[in-house]
Design an enzyme around this catalytic site. Sequence first.
Site, short mmCIF file in Angstrom:
data_model
loop_
_atom_site.label_atom_id
_atom_site.label_comp_id
_atom_site.label_asym_id
_atom_site.label_seq_id
_atom_site.Cartn_x
_atom_site.Cartn_y
_atom_site.Cartn_z
N ASP A 61 1.15 -6.52 5.34
CA ASP A 61 0.44 -8.59 5.64
C ASP A 61 1.58 -9.16 6.46
O ASP A 61 1.29 -9.89 7.17
CB ASP A 61 -0.53 -8.25 4.26
CG ASP A 61 -2.02 -8.41 4.73
OD1 ASP A 61 -1.69 -6.87 5.33
OD2 ASP A 61 -2.56 -7.89 3.41
N THR A 96 3.64 -21.08 21.66
CA THR A 96 2.39 -20.52 21.86
C THR A 96 1.36 -20.08 20.97
O THR A 96 1.81 -19.15 20.31
CB THR A 96 2.19 -19.87 23.45
OG1 THR A 96 1.53 -19.96 23.67
CG2 THR A 96 3.16 -18.75 23.52
N GLN A 97 0.49 -20.41 21.12
CA GLN A 97 -0.49 -19.52 20.78
C GLN A 97 -0.88 -18.32 20.57
O GLN A 97 -1.62 -17.12 19.70
CB GLN A 97 -1.81 -20.45 20.62
CG GLN A 97 -2.12 -21.88 19.86
CD GLN A 97 -3.01 -22.57 19.27
OE1 GLN A 97 -4.66 -21.69 20.08
NE2 GLN A 97 -3.39 -23.52 19.03
N CYS A 98 -0.67 -18.22 22.81
CA CYS A 98 -1.15 -16.76 22.72
C CYS A 98 -0.16 -15.57 21.95
O CYS A 98 1.01 -15.73 21.86
CB CYS A 98 -0.36 -16.83 24.36
SG CYS A 98 -1.45 -18.55 25.35
N THR A 143 1.16 -1.51 0.09
CA THR A 143 -0.10 -0.31 -0.09
C THR A 143 0.93 0.97 0.19
O THR A 143 0.20 2.72 -0.78
CB THR A 143 -0.84 0.60 1.36
OG1 THR A 143 -1.78 -0.48 0.99
CG2 THR A 143 -1.77 1.16 1.32
N SER A 198 1.02 -10.40 0.54
CA SER A 198 0.28 -11.87 0.53
C SER A 198 1.28 -12.63 -0.67
O SER A 198 1.32 -14.24 -0.68
CB SER A 198 -1.42 -11.84 -0.58
OG SER A 198 -1.91 -11.00 0.97
N THR A 217 4.58 -8.62 15.59
CA THR A 217 3.69 -9.51 14.57
C THR A 217 2.14 -8.61 14.10
O THR A 217 2.74 -7.31 15.12
CB THR A 217 2.74 -10.79 15.20
OG1 THR A 217 2.00 -11.03 15.63
CG2 THR A 217 1.76 -10.11 17.12
N ASP A 239 2.12 -7.12 -3.47
CA ASP A 239 1.03 -6.81 -2.66
C ASP A 239 1.95 -8.65 -1.91
O ASP A 239 2.06 -9.37 -2.18
CB ASP A 239 -0.08 -7.85 -2.87
CG ASP A 239 -1.20 -7.51 -1.42
OD1 ASP A 239 -1.68 -6.54 -1.82
OD2 ASP A 239 -0.70 -8.77 -0.60
N1 ASP Z 1 -2.36 -6.12 1.11
C1 ASP Z 1 -1.36 -5.04 1.79
C2 ASP Z 1 0.03 -6.03 1.40
O1 ASP Z 1 0.19 -6.20 2.41
C3 ASP Z 1 -1.42 -3.86 2.98
C4 ASP Z 1 -0.61 -3.35 3.09
O2 ASP Z 1 0.58 -2.92 2.57
O3 ASP Z 1 -0.07 -3.16 4.13
O4 ASP Z 1 0.09 -5.81 0.22
#
Ligand code: ASP
Length: 343
Positions: free
Chosen positions: A92, A278-280, A15, A61, A167, A59
């Site tokens: 992300d 841990t998941q915590c 972004t 992801s 995180t 992105d």
């Molecule tokens: N979906 C975007 C990414 O992680 C969100 C961001 O840029 O913060 O690429």
Amino acid sequence: MAKQVNILLIYTGGTIGMVKNYKTNALHAFDFNNLQSKIPELNQLDCKISTISFDQPIDSSNMNPEYWVKITNIIEDNYNLVNGFVILTGSDTMSYTSSAISFMLENLNKPVIFTGSQLPIGDLRTDAKENLITAIQIATATKNGKPRISEVCLYFEYKLYRANRTTKINAEHFEAFASPNFPHIAESGVHLKFKEHLLYHPKKNKKLTIRKNLNNNIVVLKLFPGISLITIETILNTKGLKGVILETYGSGNASTNSNFISLLKKTINKGIQIIDVTQCIGGSVILGQYETSTILQKIGIISGKDITTESAIAKLMYLLGEKIAPKDFKTIFETSIRGEITD
Ligand code: ASP
């Protein structure tokens, strides 16, 4: 006259590098070249900023170990030419990427600061400008002629964190990251304040070594009440599997069901490393604190201590890629190598 500070900005996507066309409302890529003419405030920093952008910004992801190697190649090629690096990625998966880069860069003695933003750089209320300007300022900061920061960090919303402790905790707040088990190491307010005692200091005169052999034959297995043994068995029998991050409850506890335990035992006996994380959101695995983790300790599970899942994934890929002798693997995993766990 003081030598000019050179910063390399690496734009991978996300972004932060978007600008809105207010006529069409569509987002298009921001051109990071000649950044100082577009964000004139940067001229006050008295540094030269050069930029390398991914040909096809992604992105985050779509981030993966191949891109991590691509980032470290850029760092390697420019390491002796610049004083510090600022890496822009989507938020992300920024904790995964920055954790991985922290393990891949051994004997780092320059700042590598990750940042991004929740809103595009051209938006009215954007957080992008502040994050970018301060990340660059942190990368230029020196004390007694040496960089203030010589580790991989993540800067977001006025706080600088050790990257492999972070995180992502919020999809819409500007304060999108947390570092639950290690305090932030600098804060931007009226002054830029570094917490000297928390900063990582590299061993002197060691040459940067880049570790690029990552083994991604791993899985994250998150336990939940009711998870079926068949599911667990299928996952643990994945072809080529080399490591498992077992996300357990509380301080590292799991079911004591004998079939479940024997599945784990069989897996460990096959030479597959199992890490208890841990998941915590905060706190540490303490094997043996409850009966429900004593058995895990007995069968040879590795304690992730207070590592984040993101960092455990990165460390596991890195250590598996380094072909550590099986007898040493547990000890090395349980020892802090980049400040990722509290010893
Ligand atoms: N979906 C975007 C990414 O992680 C969100 C961001 O840029 O913060 O690429």
